[in-house]
Design an enzyme around this catalytic site. Structure first.
Site, PDB file in Angstrom:
ATOM      1  N   GLY A   1       0.540   1.848  13.495  1.00 53.74           N
ATOM      2  CA  GLY A   1      -0.289   2.633  12.603  1.00 53.74           C
ATOM      3  C   GLY A   1      -0.836   1.818  11.446  1.00 53.74           C
ATOM      4  N   THR A   2      -0.017   0.962  10.874  1.00 53.85           N
ATOM      5  CA  THR A   2      -0.461   0.095   9.789  1.00 53.85           C
ATOM      6  C   THR A   2      -1.499  -0.899  10.283  1.00 53.85           C
ATOM      7  OG1 THR A   2       1.726   0.300   8.774  1.00 53.85           O
ATOM      8  CG2 THR A   2       0.317  -1.462   7.965  1.00 53.85           C
TER       9      THR A   2
ATOM     10  N   GLU B   1      -1.877   7.354  15.934  1.00 52.57           N
ATOM     11  CA  GLU B   1      -2.346   8.150  14.801  1.00 52.57           C
ATOM     12  C   GLU B   1      -3.137   9.356  15.314  1.00 52.57           C
ATOM     13  OE1 GLU B   1      -1.507   7.115  11.476  1.00 52.57           O
ATOM     14  OE2 GLU B   1      -0.202   5.985  12.832  1.00 52.57           O
TER      15      GLU B   1
ATOM     16  N   THR C   1       0.851  -1.181   0.000  1.00 48.99           N
ATOM     17  CA  THR C   1       0.000   0.000   0.000  1.00 48.99           C
ATOM     18  C   THR C   1       0.893   1.238   0.000  1.00 48.99           C
ATOM     19  OG1 THR C   1      -0.160   0.055   2.421  1.00 48.99           O
ATOM     20  CG2 THR C   1      -1.808  -1.221   1.242  1.00 48.99           C
TER      21      THR C   1
ATOM     22  N   GLY D   1       3.955  -1.358  11.573  1.00 50.72           N
ATOM     23  CA  GLY D   1       3.858  -0.930  12.954  1.00 50.72           C
ATOM     24  C   GLY D   1       2.420  -0.740  13.401  1.00 50.72           C
TER      25      GLY D   1
END
Length: 298
Positions: free
Chosen positions: A69-70, A274, A42, A67
């Site tokens: 966030g992913t 995030e 992505t 991590g």
């Protein structure tokens, strides 16, 4: 354990500089146990979420190389599915806190081997308004710290950058007014941080929450009314032996299944690292909502 069809997602810009090398190694470990392994990179924010929402049900398992966030992005796509796949995390970020909560090794090669041992558990997720979080939702000091992290420093020093940012932020922490309703009980006051957790790790440090916190149908609520190094020491060094009872009067801690949080002014919230949400927020638990492959230490 063997799978018929698996998806391996990785993000172009996420995590460690060695991620590309890791991709080749972990795909080599996984491939013999998967009849059909599809690898997709992505490139844009939100792409992993869309991919998981649109195609997640095609797969027996979705592996996420990246991590927190992913993982946050992909889980927000998977959580909406009627028949979600198994989820396996291959830690490729700076702290990998949610993977640590699942007992997954921070070494991505070891983690890939753990994914094939077949240990799986249905895990709670948190919901904040219309968004899902795996690890935490927080305002105040926690979001200020994330804002103050230097991206170049983060890339060079990894998890140490979080502690540097915390030390820089803590001396300038401003208290804020809040109103909180937890399982119907109302409270209000001043705080420098409100941290609402599903997971057990923050910045690679184990928090003093119960070992079953990912399966207890509750969120751990930590309110810090004042700041200072002694407070951080108590939070980060206490080991869970039964229910945690904070010794410092500036710390409030309890568990709740649902919360309503308001602040005098809208405040930026940190959700799994995030920064895109703001108060007010309604939070709840999605009990046992997704099934994750777990590591040897879970």
């Amino acid at each position: 354990m063997e799978f018929n069809k698996a998806l391996l997602i990785h993000h172009q810009h996420a995590g460690k500089a060695s991620r590309v090398d890791s991709l080749g190694i972990v795909s080599g470990i996984l491939a013999p146990a998967v009849r059909e392994l599809i690898i997709i990179r992505t490139d844009e924010p939100g792409e992993g979420e869309r991919l998981c929402r649109e195609r997640g049900e095609e797969f027996d398992v979705v592996f996420i190389l990246g991590g927190d966030g992913t993982v946050h992005e992909c889980v927000n796509g998977l959580a909406d599915l009627q028949q979600p796949p198994l989820v396996g995390i291959l830690p490729g970020g700076t702290c990998n806190d949610f993977a640590r909560s699942l007992g997954i090794s921070p070494d991505v090669v070891t983690a890939a081997r753990e994914m094939l041992r077949g240990r799986q558990m249905s895990i709670d997720l948190g919901r904040a308004n219309d968004r899902i979080f795996t690890n935490f939702y927080g305002i105040g000091l926690i979001s200020d710290t994330s804002q103050n992290i230097n991206d170049q420093l983060k890339g060079a020093l990894g998890k140490i950058s979080y502690f540097i940012s915390t030390l820089q932020t803590i001396s300038h922490a401003e208290p804020f007014r809040y109103q909180l309703e937890a399982d119907g009980e109302k409270m209000q006051g001043e705080a420098v941080m409100i941290y609402i957790a599903n997971g057990r790790f923050l910045g690679t440090n184990a928090l003093p929450f119960a070992l079953n916190s990912l399966q207890d149908r509750k969120l751990d609520v930590l309110i810090i009314h004042d700041t200072g190094i002694p407070l951080l020491r108590e939070i980060l060094t206490h080991k869970p032996e039964g229910e945690w009872q904070p010794q410092h009067e500036s710390i409030s801690y309890f568990k709740a299944a649902s919360l309503k949080l308001e602040t005098a002014m809208p405040m930026l919230a940190d959700t799994d690292g995030e920064l895109y949400m703001k108060t007010p927020a309604e939070l709840s638990v999605l009990a046992g909502h997704l099934t994750f492959l777990t590591g040897d230490e879970y």
